[in-house]
Design an enzyme around this catalytic site. Structure first.
Site, PDB file in Angstrom:
ATOM      1  CB  SER A  59      -0.945   0.009   1.208  1.00 19.34           C
ATOM      2  OG  SER A  59      -0.179  -0.073   2.393  1.00 19.34           O
ATOM      3  CG  HIS A 100      -0.993   3.632   5.326  1.00 18.52           C
ATOM      4  ND1 HIS A 100      -2.280   3.224   5.550  1.00 18.52           N
ATOM      5  CD2 HIS A 100      -0.487   2.753   4.423  1.00 18.52           C
ATOM      6  CE1 HIS A 100      -2.534   2.139   4.834  1.00 18.52           C
ATOM      7  NE2 HIS A 100      -1.452   1.845   4.145  1.00 18.52           N
ATOM      8  CG  ASP A 158      -4.907   4.733   6.393  1.00 17.29           C
ATOM      9  OD1 ASP A 158      -3.799   4.814   6.943  1.00 17.29           O
ATOM     10  OD2 ASP A 158      -5.068   4.322   5.232  1.00 17.29           O
TER      11      ASP A 158
END
Lengths: 215, 174
Positions: free
Chosen positions: B51, B90, B116
């Site tokens: 990701s 992230h 998220d």
């Protein structure tokens, strides 16, 4: 244990087998071994392990946030204990492989080998504090295929170290050819043929002659 | 092979076992020491998903630092979703608060389409910097983390490795 075979090219194996044999031999001569140095080393080492185990348990049960402070303390404590442990091995033990007393007299033996040199060096300190150094090549008591032969080793020890010679008169007085330069080229089982050089192990006549001396 | 162990005196056997115990203890204490130094519960993590591509690939090893309290937009952080133990790597895209007020962060994976919010716990719509974030990424090494991924996907590998290490240390006499 005498049947264990080691690699004759691995210096650490040669040294540790010889060290063990030395300790066994001296114990059989009724030297009472002092374990003080080894005990301190074990105590320091296991204390460090205990600190680590306690830290692990606390972290597992209570999680990171709750144990942060104590973990920091434990890490410092472990560093100190581990440092002490390393210092003990390096400085105090200094290669000591046997410390003991016989007949009221203390003897302290340290061994070492140099890199890539198959010679066994011993530093023997007697009760008065005087240190003597003796050495011999490993070939004097190891066969070419890696078996340890106790007899020549004991003879060399009894002849080179006064305190051991007193304890073991039989080996000190034996007239085997000086095994310093000799190499036991014979196979360890069956009969020897050919190239046994002078100075190999000499049998005492009767009984099966396992190793023959040539020339 | 084990015959040589049987021939040892009890103290020497204890010394051999101590060698292996010290290997484990020292490794563990080094890890804890790094945790204390970085103030992070897990100072080194492995990237598990794609990701964050192309910045980080699956299998990359990330080094974290958790003493920078004023996390900025654009920093890559590792956080645990409340109630789960999976670390997620992230990037911070929004921040609220900071200074004397508690800092809240919103994150999104570079390679994801949405932020998220879906990943957070049911009643959570932002991250609390002091509670949820494990640390900010300050460095990385590519590929090395694949060993960890293998170990977690094939747990028998862990046992095998441990047994092998134990045997080689305890049987060595140096």
């Amino acid at each position: 244990m005498a049947d264990a075979r080691i690699s004759p090219h691995a210096l650490p194996d040669l040294k540790s087998t010889t060290d063990d044999a030395l300790a066994n031999y001296l114990r059989s001569l009724h030297f009472r071994q002092h374990h003080a140095k080894l005990d301190v080393r074990l105590a320091l080492g296991y204390l460090g392990v205990a600190i680590a185990a306690a830290t692990f348990a606390a972290d597992y049960r209570l999680g990171w946030d709750a144990t942060k402070r104590w973990t920091a303390v434990a890490v410092c404590a472990y560093a100190v204990v581990n440092g002490g442990f390393s210092w003990w091995i390096w400085q105090v033990e200094g290669g000591c492989v046997f410390e003991g007393v016989r007949g009221g007299k203390k003897i302290s033996i340290a061994s070492k080998t140099n890199k890539h040199d198959p010679t066994y060096h011993l530093a023997v300190t007697d009760a008065a504090g005087a240190t003597r150094e003796v050495q011999a090549p490993f070939t004097a008591w190891f066969t070419a295929d890696g078996f340890f032969v106790a007899r020549p080793f004991q003879q060399w020890l009894a002849r080179s170290v006064g305190a051991i010679g007193e304890a073991d008169a039989k080996n000190a007085a034996s007239d085997a050819g000086g095994s310093e330069g000799g190499e036991i080229a014979a196979e360890s089982e069956g009969f020897a043929t050919g190239s046994g050089e002078a100075g190999g192990v000499e049998t005492k006549g009767k009984g099966g002659k396992r190793l023959k001396r040539k020339g | 092979m084990f015959g040589s162990l049987a021939a040892l005196q009890p103290r020497q056997l204890a010394a051999q076992i101590l060698n292996f115990a010290l290997v484990l203890s020292t490794a563990f204490m080094l890890w804890k020491g790094l945790s204390v130094f970085t103030n992070s519960s897990s100072p080194i993590v492995v990237v598990l998903s794609g990701s964050m591509e192309p910045a980080f690939q699956r299998g990359d090893l990330l080094f974290l630092w958790n003493r920078g309290i004023e996390t900025q937009v654009g920093e890559v952080v590792v956080y645990n979703v409340r109630g789960k133990d999976i670390p997620i790597v992230h990037r911070v895209i929004r921040r609220f608060g900071g200074g004397s007020a508690p800092l809240s962060l919103l994150t999104k994976g570079d390679n994801n389409a949405a932020d998220d919010t879906e990943l957070y716990a049911h009643d959570q719509s932002y991250l609390d910097r002091s509670k949820d974030v494990v640390g900010s990424v300050v460095g990385f090494v590519p590929f090395v983390g694949y060993v960890t991924i293998l170990l977690s996907e094939y747990p028998w590998l862990k046992t095998a490795m441990l047994i092998f290490m134990a045997a080689s240390v305890v049987l060595q006499r140096e």
